[in-house]
Design an enzyme around this catalytic site. Structure first.
Site, mmCIF file in Angstrom:
data_model
loop_
_atom_site.group_PDB
_atom_site.id
_atom_site.type_symbol
_atom_site.label_atom_id
_atom_site.label_comp_id
_atom_site.label_asym_id
_atom_site.label_seq_id
_atom_site.Cartn_x
_atom_site.Cartn_y
_atom_site.Cartn_z
ATOM 1 N N LYS B 87 0.822 -1.228 0.000
ATOM 2 C CA LYS B 87 0.000 0.000 0.000
ATOM 3 C C LYS B 87 0.846 1.264 0.000
ATOM 4 C CE LYS B 87 -0.623 -0.319 4.988
ATOM 5 N NZ LYS B 87 -0.072 -1.685 5.121
ATOM 6 N N GLY B 116 -6.544 -6.806 2.991
ATOM 7 C CA GLY B 116 -5.983 -8.146 3.197
ATOM 8 C C GLY B 116 -6.581 -9.163 2.258
ATOM 9 N N ILE B 118 -9.706 -9.617 1.517
ATOM 10 C CA ILE B 118 -10.992 -9.206 0.935
ATOM 11 C C ILE B 118 -10.780 -8.738 -0.502
ATOM 12 C CG2 ILE B 118 -12.971 -7.666 1.202
ATOM 13 C CD1 ILE B 118 -12.109 -7.263 4.126
ATOM 14 N N GLU B 172 2.183 -3.455 15.911
ATOM 15 C CA GLU B 172 3.640 -3.337 15.872
ATOM 16 C C GLU B 172 4.154 -2.788 17.205
ATOM 17 O OE1 GLU B 172 5.428 -3.899 12.959
ATOM 18 O OE2 GLU B 172 3.647 -4.325 11.763
ATOM 19 N N LYS B 187 -4.923 3.338 2.639
ATOM 20 C CA LYS B 187 -5.937 2.478 2.031
ATOM 21 C C LYS B 187 -7.133 3.309 1.549
ATOM 22 C CE LYS B 187 -4.478 -1.454 4.849
ATOM 23 N NZ LYS B 187 -4.655 -2.117 6.174
ATOM 24 N N GLY B 285 -2.763 -11.101 7.321
ATOM 25 C CA GLY B 285 -2.438 -12.499 7.573
ATOM 26 C C GLY B 285 -1.826 -13.162 6.357
#
Lengths: 381, 381
Positions: B87, B116, B118, B172, B187, B285
């Site tokens: 991204k 992700g 989707i 993170e 995004k 993931g």
């Protein structure tokens, strides 16, 4: 390559407007009714479309089995790609039409036959290319969702809301296909056939009707059980084969489906790699469904010419899957698979132990014989 | 045509496994780390991929700007299709990369860069072909959704849940990109650029951070206002141009997003023909995102070679869109756009009248100057 649309009803005219206004020429429209606005594009003679070499895509939006079936078969045999919004046709002739498409090297698409404007079947098919889908599930019928949402939100009874749905045009004068589950069963059969690359027929899908739900059920389900209820189609694949069924289902209040209101749809796939993917949108309507039909056409015009899979032979049965059920009945029954029985007035409100779907549907016949307004719903975990 | 993957980290290795296990050969993998399991497929020399005529698709999963940018530019110039999950790269070089793809007649895909697993960006792009998209909106960051869901469900405070998210690997060590909104802003910029066929840069997206939300906010929002809160990215298109912003947002309990729990994502488009379409799934993931990267590769291998649009020039500003806001602050402020002010202890809980997004973000600077832990959230209608 140009497009012809068969049938200038709600969906066909929606697709026509969408395609033409975005620069995709619809060369001919087949309809037996007069439509002056179509000018020379209109024909009532299918041979003019079939013999037109410029027409490479036929979009069928007639509905029903005939003449849609005959027309689609002829188009495939003539080497034309076919797009259809017709769930009855696709469900009934799934094997034949896929075989013909493969044999003639053309693409068969039918995204708009389930989920209206939702790109559900298209994305489901796309997912099967590199994932193992083990479950499909969802709200596939807007009429029944409208009824349940209104019953829950406004505390009204089934017949009252059904009449309103009929007045608003959400339900047919004869609402049986919606409320008795045939519409959802066909969409479940098509979805499961794609998901598991097999052939599920509409008669393979066991159904509990929604028509027996009462205000007292809603009160018990929301008040005592702290759950909500939606009308869902299910297809699952496990070690023991494929199951397919349509049932009212009790859901936790925080389930995604519990917040699907009005006549909207939400359908989900569960894949080993991707996990759960859910798709929400309007399950019917001129422009939603018309644009979904148009999208399939545009994919083909853009060069997506995927061929149909050769379906595998998978055992279809509801013997393998176990779930608990909610039953409300006046019948004097007490089976050993009942877990909890709550008696209020003349009615028993029963939660069962886990029982196979097929066994529950078999037992339901005995209970219906004693109480023809008993209500059955699966309980989602 | 064969595929190369750049970067064998979480996403790259996920895509590799998915592609190879479904029969799509990955000929080479670029990584500077040793990976014995890759055998001869592994290379640390990009020229071996660039000069390999058999490799027609380059899937970039390195992340960050360099060397990803240099590699992607070289691939496009060499006439190879490019797929990316990055991204940061796509958002920063949106215009340059699309121009290069057009000039070289190749396809640029980046579905896995937002949402992700989707198929969000892919379906959004597909929708723009025959619909006018006027809004995109959604939960695009799993970390912040995990935090909000846990705060609401368990009555815990922000710092406590953030630490758990870090322990579970959802956040993170430096969580700023998630909780201060940069991840969602990128995004949102990419989604809005596709939806409105223009170029929204990350600096065009105004942001309210989530990091100042407290347990007292959750108590007030759920208890007093009977709403819930999610962290959302928004892009809208109206007569006065395009707006893009990232804000905590108060939602009705029965909104679809209100039932999106844990680290899941849900992103929606609103089209004039199709209405609202929403897409739910795992936003991160190895296998979800890896399979989404793989799907873009498979589309290209199957012949979907759509070219990039030539983006139009649209004014980007948040001056046109008005909404009401929730503010919680200790500062001694009272503006005429405040509608209701509730004082509890040292804190004011404020509901504003409708105000433009840009004006609210400007006023927020004054309030932050007096109270650096003030919390701002838009109110969804």
């Amino acid at each position: 390559m140009k497009t012809a649309i068969l049938g200038f009803g709600v969906v066909g005219s929606g697709a026509f407007e969408v395609l033409e206004s975005y620069g995709y020429e619809v060369k001919r429209v087949l309809d037996i009714r007069p439509h002056d606005e179509l000018g020379d594009k209109l024909t009532s003679n299918y041979d003019e479309i079939l013999n037109d070499k410029e027409i490479g895509v036929v979009a069928e939006a007639i509905g029903g089995l005939e003449p849609a079936h005959t027309f689609v078969v002829k188009a495939l045999k003539a080497g034309k790609h076919v797009v259809s919004s017709n769930k009855h046709l696709i469900c009934t002739y799934y094997e034949e039409l896929h075989k013909l498409a493969r044999e003639n090297g053309v693409t068969l698409r039918f995204t708009s036959s389930a989920g209206g404007g939702i790109p559900w079947l298209y994305n489901l098919r796309r997912s099967t290319r590199c994932d193992e889908i083990y479950k499909v599930m969802g709200i596939m019928n807007g009429t029944t969702n409208f009824i349940l949402d209104a019953m829950i939100s406004d505390g009204r009874d089934f017949d009252d809301v059904l009449k309103e749905a009929q007045r608003l045009g959400y339900a047919e004068a004869n609402p049986s296909a919606d409320i008795d589950g045939l519409d959802t069963a066909r969409k479940t059969a098509i979805s499961s056939s794609i998901a598991f690359n097999t052939i599920i027929k509409e008669e393979n899908v066991q159904i509990f009707s929604l028509r027996f739900i009462k205000k007292t059920d809603i009160d018990y389900i929301t008040g005592k059980l702290n759950k909500t209820v939606r009308y869902l189609g299910f297809g699952t694949k496990g070690e023991n084969g494929v199951s397919a069924f349509v049932e009212p289902a009790l859901l936790d209040a925080n389930a995604l489906e519990s917040n699907v209101t009005k006549n909207n749809n939400m359908i989900s796939l569960f894949g080993k790699s991707v996990g759960r993917l859910s798709f929400f949108g309007q399950g019917a309507g001129k422009y939603p469904t018309g644009s979904s039909l148009a999208q399939d056409v545009i994919d083909i015009l853009n060069g997506s010419h995927e061929l149909s899979f050769d379906p595998s032979d998978v055992k279809v049965s509801n013997d393998a899957l176990e779930r608990a059920y909610y039953i409300r009945t006046n019948a004097d029954v007490n089976y050993d698979f009942f877990d909890k029985v709550d008696v209020i007035g003349d009615s028993k409100y029963i939660i069962t132990k886990k029982i196979t779907v097929s066994k529950m549907h078999e037992m339901a016949k005995d209970i219906y014989a004693l109480d023809d307004s008993a209500f059955f719903a699966g309980i989602e975990e």
